[in-house]
Design an enzyme around this catalytic site. Structure first.
Site, PDB file in Angstrom:
ATOM      1  N   TYR A 160       0.819  -1.214   0.000  1.00 56.84           N
ATOM      2  CA  TYR A 160       0.000   0.000   0.000  1.00 56.84           C
ATOM      3  C   TYR A 160       0.854   1.266   0.000  1.00 56.84           C
ATOM      4  O   TYR A 160       0.598   2.205  -0.759  1.00 56.84           O
ATOM      5  CB  TYR A 160      -0.920  -0.031   1.220  1.00 56.84           C
ATOM      6  CG  TYR A 160      -1.824   1.160   1.375  1.00 56.84           C
ATOM      7  CD1 TYR A 160      -2.870   1.390   0.478  1.00 56.84           C
ATOM      8  CD2 TYR A 160      -1.663   2.046   2.430  1.00 56.84           C
ATOM      9  CE1 TYR A 160      -3.717   2.478   0.628  1.00 56.84           C
ATOM     10  CE2 TYR A 160      -2.507   3.131   2.594  1.00 56.84           C
ATOM     11  CZ  TYR A 160      -3.527   3.345   1.687  1.00 56.84           C
ATOM     12  OH  TYR A 160      -4.362   4.428   1.847  1.00 56.84           O
ATOM     13  N   GLU A 202     -12.114  -1.958   8.078  1.00 60.12           N
ATOM     14  CA  GLU A 202     -12.212  -0.881   9.063  1.00 60.12           C
ATOM     15  C   GLU A 202     -10.852  -0.606   9.713  1.00 60.12           C
ATOM     16  O   GLU A 202      -9.994  -1.478   9.799  1.00 60.12           O
ATOM     17  CB  GLU A 202     -13.246  -1.235  10.137  1.00 60.12           C
ATOM     18  CG  GLU A 202     -12.868  -2.404  11.032  1.00 60.12           C
ATOM     19  CD  GLU A 202     -13.187  -3.768  10.444  1.00 60.12           C
ATOM     20  OE1 GLU A 202     -13.142  -4.754  11.212  1.00 60.12           O
ATOM     21  OE2 GLU A 202     -13.434  -3.863   9.225  1.00 60.12           O
ATOM     22  N   LYS A 203     -10.699   0.638  10.186  1.00 57.55           N
ATOM     23  CA  LYS A 203      -9.486   1.029  10.893  1.00 57.55           C
ATOM     24  C   LYS A 203      -9.738   1.027  12.391  1.00 57.55           C
ATOM     25  O   LYS A 203     -10.854   0.814  12.855  1.00 57.55           O
ATOM     26  CB  LYS A 203      -9.015   2.391  10.395  1.00 57.55           C
ATOM     27  CG  LYS A 203      -8.616   2.361   8.930  1.00 57.55           C
ATOM     28  CD  LYS A 203      -8.037   3.680   8.450  1.00 57.55           C
ATOM     29  CE  LYS A 203      -7.634   3.582   6.987  1.00 57.55           C
ATOM     30  NZ  LYS A 203      -7.046   4.855   6.489  1.00 57.55           N
ATOM     31  N   ALA A 204      -8.670   1.263  13.157  1.00 56.23           N
ATOM     32  CA  ALA A 204      -8.716   1.051  14.601  1.00 56.23           C
ATOM     33  C   ALA A 204      -9.855   1.776  15.316  1.00 56.23           C
ATOM     34  O   ALA A 204     -10.549   1.157  16.138  1.00 56.23           O
ATOM     35  CB  ALA A 204      -7.366   1.419  15.223  1.00 56.23           C
TER      36      ALA A 204
END
Length: 343
Positions: A160, A202-204
């Site tokens: 990425y 999803e992120k943290a």
């Protein structure tokens, strides 16, 4: 085509293209543009329109695969301003296990740049990421804030990060060689309502909100945390992200620039915030085999403050309250729908 010496003003009759408009940041940008009175907006995403995070009937919504050159030419035709948020990406659990898919997003930005040049767009925005920064500068939780120059010598996040850094260079060279005015933001962990909160992308902040809410719904007293919880990050609320994006697009800042918060917290501290919002204390089960990314990452906002006078305005606890409430309502609405189906 040559870059103008003064900032162009986005006129209400100008066609504005938002690539990735069915996603998280792109959807919020469309909201902001509509709120500012812009009506000629074309929003493009690979997902079926009924799967977009936010949809507006007054916008020209197109489902196109922007990895394809012809699709990019269709998307950009007639546009004066182009915002490119389109990418195959997600949180650490996704980018660690889908490196080739992330790298293939280089096709999107390359073809979008070609289309913007061909159709003589005046300005092109590219959403880059803090993942471009050299990993050897992010080995400690007590990380020094990352300056824009810390991207070189290059050693970005594998997959990425390399795609983002390469696409930044493409923007630079299209500007130098073809006169296409490009603007590049390096986003640092953007969060907020109307984003992914399950499914692996999803992120943290969203993941932790979901875990706490689901635990409460099920009457459980434990949640899983990836890593030991001592890794550090800064998190930028979506409204601040959109404001920084708009300021950068209208500016004469030609180099990539951080758009992030400098409020550094550990993941354990982020969990503390969410537990405080929920009014609960839960046992934490640390999964040391889960992907966690770099040990520490923080945004140095010196350059954007100097160039644009921009600073984030929404503290983490305030943004997390808004995010938690939205995810809470979404999960409870799903639960009600499931109960209704089985009646």
């Amino acid at each position: 085509m040559r870059q103008s010496s003064t900032s162009p003003i986005m006129g209400k009759e100008d066609l504005i293209v938002v690539a990735g408009g069915g996603g998280f940041i792109g959807g919020h940008l469309v909201v902001d543009l509509l709120g500012r009175g812009y009506r000629r907006i074309r929003s493009v995403d690979i997902k079926p329109v009924d799967g977009w995070h936010q949809v507006f009937p007054e916008v020209n919504n197109l489902q196109l695969d922007l990895r394809e050159k012809d699709a990019c030419y269709q998307a950009v035709r007639g546009a004066r301003f182009v915002f490119n948020f389109a990418a195959d990406m997600g949180g650490m659990g996704f980018i660690e296990t889908h490196k080739a898919d992330c790298m293939l997003s280089v096709m999107i930005n390359t073809n979008m740049l070609l289309a913007a040049r061909e159709h003589e767009a005046e300005r092109f925005f590219y959403s880059s990421s803090a993942c471009v920064y050299a990993v050897d500068k992010q080995t400690s939780p007590d990380v020094l804030p990352l300056k824009e120059s810390d991207a070189y010598p290059a050693m970005p996040e594998d997959g990425y990060g390399w795609e983002k850094l390469f696409s930044e260079r493409m923007c630079r060279h299209f500007s130098e060689d073809y006169g296409l005015a490009t603007r590049v933001a390096r986003y640092h962990n953007v969060y907020g309502p109307h984003g992914s909160h399950d499914g692996g992308r999803e992120k943290a902040p969203a993941a932790i909100c979901r875990k706490v809410i689901v635990a409460l719904m099920r009457g459980e007293r434990e949640i899983e945390i990836w890593g030991d919880g001592e890794q550090t990050r800064t998190f930028l609320y979506i409204d601040d992200c959109v404001a920084g994006t708009q300021a950068l697009m209208a500016s004469e800042v030609v180099e990539p620039i951080n758009v992030g918060s400098d409020e550094l917290v550990t993941i354990n501290q982020l969990v503390d915030i969410v537990e405080g919002i929920a009014g609960v204390r839960l046992k934490r089960r640390f999964n040391l085999d889960a992907p966690t990314g770099v040990r520490g990452r923080s945004s140095d906002n010196t350059l954007i403050k100097q160039k644009l006078g921009w600073v984030p305005s929404i503290p983490l606890v305030v943004g997390m309250q808004k995010t938690y409430r939205w995810i809470h309502d979404e999960l409870h609405a799903r639960a009600r729908e499931r109960r209704d189906v089985h009646r």
